[in-house]
Each structure stands twice: as structure tokens, then as C-alpha cells.
Design a protein around this motif. Structure first.
Motif, PDB file in Angstrom:
ATOM      1  N   GLY A   1     -13.575   4.071  -0.135  1.00  0.00           N
ATOM      2  CA  GLY A   1     -12.492   4.299  -1.055  1.00  0.00           C
ATOM      3  C   GLY A   1     -11.267   4.990  -0.454  1.00  0.00           C
ATOM      4  O   GLY A   1     -10.367   5.706  -0.961  1.00  0.00           O
ATOM      5  N   ASP A   2     -11.098   4.917   1.243  1.00  0.00           N
ATOM      6  CA  ASP A   2     -10.144   5.472   1.930  1.00  0.00           C
ATOM      7  C   ASP A   2      -8.823   4.342   1.896  1.00  0.00           C
ATOM      8  O   ASP A   2      -8.721   3.225   2.703  1.00  0.00           O
ATOM      9  N   ALA A   3      -8.011   4.490   0.873  1.00  0.00           N
ATOM     10  CA  ALA A   3      -6.910   3.706   0.841  1.00  0.00           C
ATOM     11  C   ALA A   3      -5.787   3.690   1.935  1.00  0.00           C
ATOM     12  O   ALA A   3      -5.402   2.604   2.373  1.00  0.00           O
ATOM     13  N   GLN A   4      -5.935   4.790   2.638  1.00  0.00           N
ATOM     14  CA  GLN A   4      -4.931   4.813   3.783  1.00  0.00           C
ATOM     15  C   GLN A   4      -5.462   4.165   5.034  1.00  0.00           C
ATOM     16  O   GLN A   4      -4.669   3.315   5.777  1.00  0.00           O
ATOM     17  N   ARG A   5      -6.763   4.142   5.213  1.00  0.00           N
ATOM     18  CA  ARG A   5      -7.485   3.513   6.297  1.00  0.00           C
ATOM     19  C   ARG A   5      -7.341   1.943   5.758  1.00  0.00           C
ATOM     20  O   ARG A   5      -6.929   1.291   6.893  1.00  0.00           O
ATOM     21  N   ALA A   6      -7.512   1.475   4.867  1.00  0.00           N
ATOM     22  CA  ALA A   6      -7.381  -0.031   4.184  1.00  0.00           C
ATOM     23  C   ALA A   6      -5.912  -0.372   4.500  1.00  0.00           C
ATOM     24  O   ALA A   6      -5.738  -1.430   4.877  1.00  0.00           O
ATOM     25  N   LEU A   7      -5.075   0.303   4.157  1.00  0.00           N
ATOM     26  CA  LEU A   7      -3.710   0.119   4.242  1.00  0.00           C
ATOM     27  C   LEU A   7      -3.232  -0.266   5.614  1.00  0.00           C
ATOM     28  O   LEU A   7      -2.526  -1.124   5.916  1.00  0.00           O
ATOM     29  N   ASP A   8      -3.873   0.638   6.628  1.00  0.00           N
ATOM     30  CA  ASP A   8      -3.430   0.549   8.003  1.00  0.00           C
ATOM     31  C   ASP A   8      -4.060  -0.731   8.608  1.00  0.00           C
ATOM     32  O   ASP A   8      -3.555  -1.459   9.538  1.00  0.00           O
ATOM     33  N   ILE A   9      -5.107  -1.276   7.862  1.00  0.00           N
ATOM     34  CA  ILE A   9      -5.699  -2.455   8.305  1.00  0.00           C
ATOM     35  C   ILE A   9      -4.976  -3.882   7.725  1.00  0.00           C
ATOM     36  O   ILE A   9      -4.919  -4.796   8.076  1.00  0.00           O
TER      37      ILE A   9
ATOM     38  N   SER B   1     -12.899   3.912  -8.801  1.00  0.00           N
ATOM     39  CA  SER B   1     -14.114   4.700  -8.429  1.00  0.00           C
ATOM     40  C   SER B   1     -15.407   4.058  -8.325  1.00  0.00           C
ATOM     41  O   SER B   1     -16.490   4.379  -8.013  1.00  0.00           O
ATOM     42  N   ASP B   2     -15.453   2.704  -8.805  1.00  0.00           N
ATOM     43  CA  ASP B   2     -16.725   1.821  -8.628  1.00  0.00           C
ATOM     44  C   ASP B   2     -16.445   1.042  -7.443  1.00  0.00           C
ATOM     45  O   ASP B   2     -15.813   0.247  -7.292  1.00  0.00           O
ATOM     46  N   LYS B   3     -17.574   1.391  -6.396  1.00  0.00           N
ATOM     47  CA  LYS B   3     -17.454   0.706  -5.064  1.00  0.00           C
ATOM     48  C   LYS B   3     -18.393  -0.434  -5.063  1.00  0.00           C
ATOM     49  O   LYS B   3     -18.798  -0.829  -4.143  1.00  0.00           O
ATOM     50  N   SER B   4     -18.676  -0.997  -6.271  1.00  0.00           N
ATOM     51  CA  SER B   4     -19.803  -2.032  -6.208  1.00  0.00           C
ATOM     52  C   SER B   4     -19.152  -3.332  -6.002  1.00  0.00           C
ATOM     53  O   SER B   4     -20.002  -4.226  -5.881  1.00  0.00           O
ATOM     54  N   GLU B   5     -18.087  -3.615  -6.065  1.00  0.00           N
ATOM     55  CA  GLU B   5     -17.397  -4.948  -5.841  1.00  0.00           C
ATOM     56  C   GLU B   5     -17.472  -5.367  -4.328  1.00  0.00           C
ATOM     57  O   GLU B   5     -17.599  -4.279  -3.756  1.00  0.00           O
ATOM     58  N   LYS B   6     -17.816  -6.559  -4.064  1.00  0.00           N
ATOM     59  CA  LYS B   6     -18.038  -7.181  -2.722  1.00  0.00           C
ATOM     60  C   LYS B   6     -16.598  -7.818  -2.388  1.00  0.00           C
ATOM     61  O   LYS B   6     -16.007  -8.328  -3.150  1.00  0.00           O
ATOM     62  N   PRO B   7     -16.354  -7.540  -1.089  1.00  0.00           N
ATOM     63  CA  PRO B   7     -15.033  -8.164  -0.604  1.00  0.00           C
ATOM     64  C   PRO B   7     -15.159  -9.618  -0.467  1.00  0.00           C
ATOM     65  O   PRO B   7     -16.482 -10.302  -0.567  1.00  0.00           O
ATOM     66  N   GLN B   8     -14.024 -10.374  -0.539  1.00  0.00           N
ATOM     67  CA  GLN B   8     -13.986 -11.846  -0.661  1.00  0.00           C
ATOM     68  C   GLN B   8     -14.662 -12.461   0.622  1.00  0.00           C
ATOM     69  O   GLN B   8     -14.562 -11.756   1.663  1.00  0.00           O
ATOM     70  N   GLU B   9     -15.883 -13.150   0.165  1.00  0.00           N
ATOM     71  CA  GLU B   9     -16.469 -13.829   1.225  1.00  0.00           C
ATOM     72  C   GLU B   9     -15.818 -14.611   2.141  1.00  0.00           C
ATOM     73  O   GLU B   9     -14.805 -15.428   1.933  1.00  0.00           O
ATOM     74  N   GLN B  10     -16.258 -14.852   3.612  1.00  0.00           N
ATOM     75  CA  GLN B  10     -15.512 -15.876   4.402  1.00  0.00           C
ATOM     76  C   GLN B  10     -15.852 -17.138   4.077  1.00  0.00           C
ATOM     77  O   GLN B  10     -16.778 -17.450   3.259  1.00  0.00           O
ATOM     78  N   GLY B  11     -14.965 -18.153   4.036  1.00  0.00           N
ATOM     79  CA  GLY B  11     -14.872 -19.511   3.696  1.00  0.00           C
ATOM     80  C   GLY B  11     -14.278 -19.496   2.392  1.00  0.00           C
ATOM     81  O   GLY B  11     -14.253 -20.692   1.926  1.00  0.00           O
TER      82      GLY B  11
ATOM     83  N   ALA C   1     -10.278  -4.695   5.422  1.00  0.00           N
ATOM     84  CA  ALA C   1      -9.163  -3.629   4.666  1.00  0.00           C
ATOM     85  C   ALA C   1     -10.171  -3.754   3.230  1.00  0.00           C
ATOM     86  O   ALA C   1     -10.405  -2.348   2.758  1.00  0.00           O
ATOM     87  N   GLN C   2     -10.453  -4.749   2.632  1.00  0.00           N
ATOM     88  CA  GLN C   2     -11.172  -4.783   1.330  1.00  0.00           C
ATOM     89  C   GLN C   2     -12.575  -4.086   1.375  1.00  0.00           C
ATOM     90  O   GLN C   2     -12.874  -3.027   0.609  1.00  0.00           O
ATOM     91  N   ARG C   3     -13.227  -4.327   2.624  1.00  0.00           N
ATOM     92  CA  ARG C   3     -14.537  -3.770   2.953  1.00  0.00           C
ATOM     93  C   ARG C   3     -14.445  -2.174   3.042  1.00  0.00           C
ATOM     94  O   ARG C   3     -15.176  -1.335   2.546  1.00  0.00           O
ATOM     95  N   VAL C   4     -13.307  -1.788   3.954  1.00  0.00           N
ATOM     96  CA  VAL C   4     -12.913  -0.610   4.088  1.00  0.00           C
ATOM     97  C   VAL C   4     -13.043   0.305   2.640  1.00  0.00           C
ATOM     98  O   VAL C   4     -13.519   1.625   2.527  1.00  0.00           O
ATOM     99  N   TYR C   5     -12.032  -0.292   2.006  1.00  0.00           N
ATOM    100  CA  TYR C   5     -11.622   0.629   0.687  1.00  0.00           C
ATOM    101  C   TYR C   5     -12.837   0.558  -0.189  1.00  0.00           C
ATOM    102  O   TYR C   5     -13.250   1.591  -0.869  1.00  0.00           O
ATOM    103  N   LEU C   6     -13.603  -0.601  -0.478  1.00  0.00           N
ATOM    104  CA  LEU C   6     -14.660  -0.541  -1.196  1.00  0.00           C
ATOM    105  C   LEU C   6     -15.924   0.311  -0.643  1.00  0.00           C
ATOM    106  O   LEU C   6     -16.496   0.949  -1.490  1.00  0.00           O
ATOM    107  N   GLU C   7     -16.189   0.502   0.606  1.00  0.00           N
ATOM    108  CA  GLU C   7     -17.164   1.211   1.067  1.00  0.00           C
ATOM    109  C   GLU C   7     -16.825   2.710   0.947  1.00  0.00           C
ATOM    110  O   GLU C   7     -17.775   3.584   0.811  1.00  0.00           O
TER     111      GLU C   7
END
Length: 184
Positions: free
Chosen positions: A56-64, A21-31, A48-54
Motif C-alpha cells: 500500500g506504499d504509493a510513494q515507494r511504488a512511484l519511485d519504482i 484498501s483491497d490488496k487482493s488484486e494481482k499485478p499483471q503477469e509476465q508475458g 511497482a504494482q506488486r509493491v503497491y498491492l502488497e
């Protein structure tokens, strides 16, 4: 990026289940992709990480999420189905869960040992537990931990005997000489 001494890597940096439920983590940076990683695949993983973190939509992240990211897809799929966290973990292969459990055990052991060394130094101290040398009288682990049960059944005794811990003793001031930290 390699895991540091107090960091356990999660597959592709997916958020911890306890922080879902904590969406404060950042996705892995490029590089930061590992050797041999396809940049296109890494972009999809990051997206996919960004979508989930921002959202919380696991289905959309799964699709990506790329199909090659099996562990991440297992977790996202279970989360998309609304499974409880314990059931979500059971979707992972046993070897993966075992690897994470052993990593967590190592993390705890290293933290405890580091604190012990900071507090008492690298020398054994009175009260430490050391392995019992052969021929010396051993204390039962139940007595040391004060968890013995007087009314244990024969079945309980058989299980306890098959899972018996190594014989240990408590160091006294007189025993300190000749004992090394590796004996503790």
C-alpha cells in the motif's frame, strides 16, 4: 491482453481507486505485455504494482514506476500525497478521465441492453420508448419520467430548452407492428 466485453482496462492494471484498501488484486503477469513494450520497463511496472498491492506504499511504488508511465505516476503521486480519491482523479489529464468516463458509460449501456435482450428478446415490447416520428404528437420527457416542475424559473426553462432530449413516445400494443429494436 485486450479488454473483454465487461472489462475496462486501467492504465498498467493499477488497482481501482475504490479498491485502494483491497490488496487482493494481482499485478499483471509476465508475458502479458503489449506489442513493442520493453521487457525491462514492464518488469519495473510489475514491480511497482506488486509493491503497491502488497504494502500500500504509493510513494515507494512511484519511485519504482518508470517515468514513461505518466498516468500511473499521476495517480501514484496523488495517492502518495494523501489526496482524496476525487482529487486524485483530477490529477489526470482531462482526455484520460473523459476516455474512462466514456468507457464506463459504454459498459453500463452494454449491460443494460444485454439484459433487455435476454429478458424481452430482440423485438420491441409494449412500454418501450421509441423516437418520435416527425409529425406525430410527442410526449414531453418530463411527463414520461414524471419529473416535471411546475414552478420552474425562466432561466431553468432556457437551460432545459437548450439541453432538450429527443422527442420519444411510449409504445402501445397497437404501435408494435413495424417497429424495430433499433427504434427503441
Amino acid at each position: 491482453r485486450p479488454a473483454g466485453p465487461t472489462e475496462v482496462e486501467r492504465p498498467s492494471k493499477l488497482p481501482r481507486l475504490d479498491d485502494a484498501s483491497d490488496k487482493s488484486e494481482k499485478p499483471q503477469e509476465q508475458g502479458q505485455e503489449g506489442k513493442g513494450c520493453n521487457k525491462g520497463k514492464q518488469k519495473l511496472v510489475s514491480e511497482a504494482q506488486r509493491v503497491y498491492l502488497e504494502t500500500g506504499d504509493a510513494q515507494r511504488a512511484l519511485d519504482i514506476m518508470p517515468r514513461s508511465q505518466h498516468l500511473e505516476r499521476c495517480i501514484l503521486g496523488a495517492m502518495a500525497r494523501g489526496l482524496p480519491f476525487t482529487e486524485t482523479l483530477s490529477q489526470l489529464p482531462h482526455q484520460a478521465v473523459s476516455l474512462y468516463a466514456h468507457a464506463a458509460q459504454s459498459l453500463v449501456w452494454n449491460a443494460v441492453l444485454s439484459r433487455r435482450i435476454r429478458t424481452f428478446g430482440r423485438q420491441p415490447v409494449e412500454g418501450d420508448l421509441v423516437f418520435q416520428a416527425e409529425g406525430q404528437e410527442a410526449e414531453a420527457m418530463d411527463e414520461i419520467l414524471d419529473c416535471g416542475e411546475d414552478d420552474a424559473s425562466e432561466e431553468d426553462a432556457a437551460v432545459q430548452e437548450s439541453n432538450e432530449l429527443p422527442a420519444v413516445r411510449i409504445l402501445s400494443k397497437e404501435d408494435l407492428e413495424g417497429v424495430k429494436l433499433t427504434d427503441v
